[in-house]
Design an enzyme around this catalytic site. Structure first.
Site, PDB file in Angstrom:
ATOM      1  N   ARG A  88       0.840  -1.198   0.000  1.00 15.44           N
ATOM      2  CA  ARG A  88       0.000   0.000   0.000  1.00 15.44           C
ATOM      3  C   ARG A  88       0.874   1.245   0.000  1.00 15.44           C
ATOM      4  O   ARG A  88       0.549   2.255  -0.627  1.00 15.44           O
ATOM      5  CB  ARG A  88      -0.905  -0.024   1.234  1.00 15.44           C
ATOM      6  CG  ARG A  88      -2.085   0.923   1.161  1.00 15.44           C
ATOM      7  CD  ARG A  88      -3.132   0.478   2.157  1.00 15.44           C
ATOM      8  NE  ARG A  88      -4.318   1.321   2.065  1.00 15.44           N
ATOM      9  CZ  ARG A  88      -4.721   2.143   3.018  1.00 15.44           C
ATOM     10  NH1 ARG A  88      -4.019   2.258   4.126  1.00 15.44           N
ATOM     11  NH2 ARG A  88      -5.819   2.846   2.877  1.00 15.44           N
ATOM     12  N   ASN A 120      -7.641   5.985  -5.376  1.00 16.42           N
ATOM     13  CA  ASN A 120      -7.395   5.273  -4.120  1.00 16.42           C
ATOM     14  C   ASN A 120      -5.911   5.109  -3.795  1.00 16.42           C
ATOM     15  O   ASN A 120      -5.086   5.081  -4.705  1.00 16.42           O
ATOM     16  CB  ASN A 120      -8.052   3.890  -4.181  1.00 16.42           C
ATOM     17  CG  ASN A 120      -9.550   3.971  -3.981  1.00 16.42           C
ATOM     18  OD1 ASN A 120     -10.016   4.650  -3.083  1.00 16.42           O
ATOM     19  ND2 ASN A 120     -10.293   3.276  -4.820  1.00 16.42           N
ATOM     20  N   ASP A 148     -19.595   3.103  -0.286  1.00 21.07           N
ATOM     21  CA  ASP A 148     -19.753   2.028   0.699  1.00 21.07           C
ATOM     22  C   ASP A 148     -21.095   2.178   1.425  1.00 21.07           C
ATOM     23  O   ASP A 148     -21.814   1.197   1.650  1.00 21.07           O
ATOM     24  CB  ASP A 148     -18.616   2.068   1.728  1.00 21.07           C
ATOM     25  CG  ASP A 148     -17.258   1.975   1.078  1.00 21.07           C
ATOM     26  OD1 ASP A 148     -16.922   0.901   0.564  1.00 21.07           O
ATOM     27  OD2 ASP A 148     -16.534   2.992   1.083  1.00 21.07           O
ATOM     28  N   ARG A 151     -23.963   1.161  -0.805  1.00 21.94           N
ATOM     29  CA  ARG A 151     -24.100  -0.301  -0.861  1.00 21.94           C
ATOM     30  C   ARG A 151     -24.809  -0.818   0.391  1.00 21.94           C
ATOM     31  O   ARG A 151     -25.657  -1.705   0.327  1.00 21.94           O
ATOM     32  CB  ARG A 151     -22.715  -0.944  -0.989  1.00 21.94           C
ATOM     33  CG  ARG A 151     -22.067  -0.736  -2.353  1.00 21.94           C
ATOM     34  CD  ARG A 151     -20.610  -1.151  -2.357  1.00 21.94           C
ATOM     35  NE  ARG A 151     -20.032  -1.061  -3.699  1.00 21.94           N
ATOM     36  CZ  ARG A 151     -18.746  -0.888  -3.949  1.00 21.94           C
ATOM     37  NH1 ARG A 151     -17.888  -0.778  -2.941  1.00 21.94           N
ATOM     38  NH2 ARG A 151     -18.313  -0.809  -5.191  1.00 21.94           N
ATOM     39  N   HIS A 175     -12.036   4.593   3.644  1.00 22.66           N
ATOM     40  CA  HIS A 175     -12.547   3.834   2.507  1.00 22.66           C
ATOM     41  C   HIS A 175     -11.526   2.736   2.229  1.00 22.66           C
ATOM     42  O   HIS A 175     -10.611   2.885   1.418  1.00 22.66           O
ATOM     43  CB  HIS A 175     -12.709   4.730   1.280  1.00 22.66           C
ATOM     44  CG  HIS A 175     -13.072   3.967   0.032  1.00 22.66           C
ATOM     45  ND1 HIS A 175     -14.213   3.207  -0.078  1.00 22.66           N
ATOM     46  CD2 HIS A 175     -12.423   3.839  -1.158  1.00 22.66           C
ATOM     47  CE1 HIS A 175     -14.268   2.654  -1.280  1.00 22.66           C
ATOM     48  NE2 HIS A 175     -13.179   3.017  -1.948  1.00 22.66           N
TER      49      HIS A 175
END
Length: 304
Positions: A88, A120, A148, A151, A175
């Site tokens: 990451r 992202n 999110d 959803r 997120h």
């Protein structure tokens, strides 16, 4: 006739093009600038999008980075995708370089522009973009956990037999891996969500994992997600242009935590008009602190 508002979309891949299409079909009264390092791709997407303009008052054209820097709203989708085996931190470093180039190429940026990050990891990259651009915190924010939460609303609406719009429940934090759901403050029609009989036997942790994992399922099946985020970002742009003051969970600067975090905020002409101080229980506060620490630990030292 050209409209008075301009929305620049940086990055004409699947996400950028889906955002542009959603803006057109939502009839956003704006000129949409399609900007990409590959001008051929930007031109192709512009020509394709133009075929839907007969249903809208929007306009679309190829733009330059300099033109994008003067737009009312600058949506940044450009960035590298995480490769197999890549950490990451490496992804953030790569996208930091890309954002530095993008912002530099747009400079000097209109002091009234709002920058909306979609790339992202969005919370951290929003933090970085604000520092690079020098714009006020309220004018730089990210899509955060809006998708999110959408959803989550869809799942809950189906369980309860109500409209999505009746549900007030947010995915917060990051997120990403450290997101969580604020169950304690969730409500439907003024009634606490967890008091509904349909929620009695629901495994809340399992449901949260299903919501968090949906993106991974889509990516595994088709390689990327684009339509949901396109709808979310077009809605955020509309809220800015029309000063709608919608409350959305987005990546925004939180004075309490001194970093960008996904929390409910009021979106209007000025960007982030205010943050909603949502009530969290002790467990949720702990999860928020974990999310904040995880992000602060990974933000480059020369940026924080």
């Amino acid at each position: 006739m050209p409209t008075s508002h301009t929305i620049a979309i940086i990055g004409c891949g699947a996400v950028g093009s889906s955002i542009a299409s959603a803006l057109i079909l939502r009839n956003a009264s704006a000129t949409i600038l399609m900007v990409d390092v590959d001008n051929k791709v930007a031109k192709g997407e512009t020509l394709d999008l133009a075929d839907s303009l007969f249903l809208s008052t929007s306009h679309v054209k190829v733009g330059t980075y300099k033109e994008a820097g003067q737009a009312d709203i600058i949506v940044i989708t450009a960035g590298a995708h995480q490769k197999p085996g890549e950490t990451r931190l490496q992804l953030i470093e790569n996208n930091h370089k890309i954002l530095q180039t993008v912002v530099t190429d747009m400079s000097p940026i209109n002091s009234n522009s709002k920058i909306l990050l979609v790339t992202n990891p969005v919370d951290i990259l929003t933090h970085i973009t604000q520092k690079i651009s020098g714009l006020p915190h309220k004018q730089v924010f990210g899509s955060g956990t809006f998708l999110d939460s959408g959803r989550l609303h869809s799942v809950l609406a189906q369980k309860l037999g109500v409209s999505n719009m009746a549900i007030h429940c947010y995915v917060l934090g990051e997120h990403g891996d450290h997101q969580f759901i604020a169950w304690s403050s969730a409500s439907v029609g003024g009634v606490p969500l967890l008091e509904f009989p349909q929620m009695k036997d629901v495994d809340l942790e399992k449901l949260a994992q299903e919501v968090k994992g949906k993106a991974y399922e889509i990516i595994e099946l088709k390689g990327a997600t684009c339509y949901g985020i396109g709808a979310c970002v077009s809605s955020l742009c509309e809220s800015i242009l029309n000063d709608r003051h919608h409350v959305r969970p987005v990546s925004c600067w939180d004075e309490e935590y001194q970093c960008y975090i996904s929390v409910p905020a009021v979106i209007g002409t000025n960007g982030i008009e205010s943050i909603i101080g949502i009530q969290l229980n002790a467990d949720e506060k702990k999860k928020m602190n974990v999310a904040v620490k995880a992000m602060k630990d990974i933000i480059p030292s020369d940026i924080s």
